[in-house]
Write an enzyme that holds these catalytic residues in place. Structure first.
Site, PDB file in Angstrom:
ATOM      1  N   GLY A  25      12.353 -67.565  92.200  1.00  7.49           N
ATOM      2  CA  GLY A  25      13.802 -67.496  92.353  1.00  7.49           C
ATOM      3  C   GLY A  25      14.623 -68.373  91.428  1.00  7.49           C
ATOM      4  N   THR A  61       7.438 -60.285 100.255  1.00 10.27           N
ATOM      5  CA  THR A  61       8.807 -59.946  99.889  1.00 10.27           C
ATOM      6  C   THR A  61       9.073 -58.479 100.168  1.00 10.27           C
ATOM      7  OG1 THR A  61       8.620 -61.429  98.041  1.00 10.27           O
ATOM      8  CG2 THR A  61      10.499 -59.947  98.025  1.00 10.27           C
TER       9      THR A  61
HETATM   10  N1  ASP Z   1      12.472 -64.709  95.106  1.00 11.56           N
HETATM   11  C1  ASP Z   1      11.837 -65.416  96.185  1.00 11.56           C
HETATM   12  C2  ASP Z   1      12.079 -66.877  96.045  1.00 11.56           C
HETATM   13  O1  ASP Z   1      12.057 -67.399  94.942  1.00 11.56           O
HETATM   14  C3  ASP Z   1      10.385 -65.160  96.270  1.00 11.56           C
HETATM   15  C4  ASP Z   1      10.094 -63.728  96.504  1.00 11.56           C
HETATM   16  O2  ASP Z   1      10.033 -62.959  95.562  1.00 11.56           O
HETATM   17  O3  ASP Z   1       9.965 -63.361  97.661  1.00 11.56           O
HETATM   18  O4  ASP Z   1      12.257 -67.528  97.044  1.00 11.56           O
END
Ligand code: ASP
Length: 206
Positions: free
Chosen positions: A128, A74
């Site tokens: 997420g 990320t």
């Molecule tokens: N927030 C992202 C997701 O749930 C994961 C991440 O932190 O890269 O897809």
């Protein structure tokens, strides 16, 4: 942003639009990374185990939780330019072993990514689903605008109270319209760094 009136495209349509606008096409092998492949195999294996009856040992969410602990890939950024314009960007590979078609918070404006010149820019990382349920990124901005909270107070309230209550794991980086930085996370650590026009640089994990 400049070539369509729409805000969000997905799947085949988004791909088609990208190609029409000259985005380079590469073979899927271009993205192959052994370590990530191994992680997926492990996650798949655990899911298989979870299909067996022993829910106490490994549940179907194990792969996601494990991914929370050792996440890779990320990249979030927030920035303010010299005119006070704010922007936010979030790049992610999602979660290992996610379901086909699953859309995370990162591309959803207001969930994992948000920017408003009147308040702040926010970029989130973490599982997420809770960021979507809690519209975490835009909530920080809303608290600043409607409750007149500082970026730090608003970020603390949303991440440490609201996200935590949703059992959300992750965090966010925030910069406000006067260049103040706020960072909060519910995990044990989050790779992060920032610098300002005075030359202050901060790099931290825990
Ligand atoms: N927030 C992202 C997701 O749930 C994961 C991440 O932190 O890269 O897809």
């Amino acid at each position: 942003m400049h070539k369509s009136e729409h805000v969000l495209l997905s799947g085949l349509g988004a791909e088609e639009f990208a190609f029409q606008n000259g985005v380079q096409r590469v073979d899927s092998t271009y993205f192959f990374v052994q370590r990530r492949w191994d992680q997926l195999q492990e996650a798949l294996e655990e899911d298989k185990v979870s299909l067996d009856h022993d829910g106490s040992k490994k549940s179907s969410s194990t792969a996601l939780n494990k991914q929370d602990e050792g996440k890779y890939g990320t990249v979030g950024c927030v920035a303010m330019d010299r005119y006070g314009n704010l922007c936010s960007g979030t790049s992610t590979g999602g979660l290992t072993n996610k379901k086909y078609g699953r859309i995370g918070d990162s591309p959803l404006i207001g969930a994992g990514t948000f920017a408003n010149n009147q308040s702040c820019a926010v970029s989130c990382t973490g599982r997420g689903e809770e960021f979507i349920r809690g519209t975490i990124a835009s909530d920080i901005s809303a608290r600043m605008m409607y409750l007149h909270e500082s970026a730090q107070d608003a970020t603390f309230q949303v991440v440490q109270k609201k996200l935590k209550a949703l059992k959300g794991r992750g965090g966010c980086i925030v910069v406000d319209a006067t260049g103040n930085v706020a960072i909060e996370y519910t995990t044990s650590g989050m790779f992060r760094a920032y610098r300002d026009a005075q030359g202050r640089r901060v790099i931290a994990i825990y």
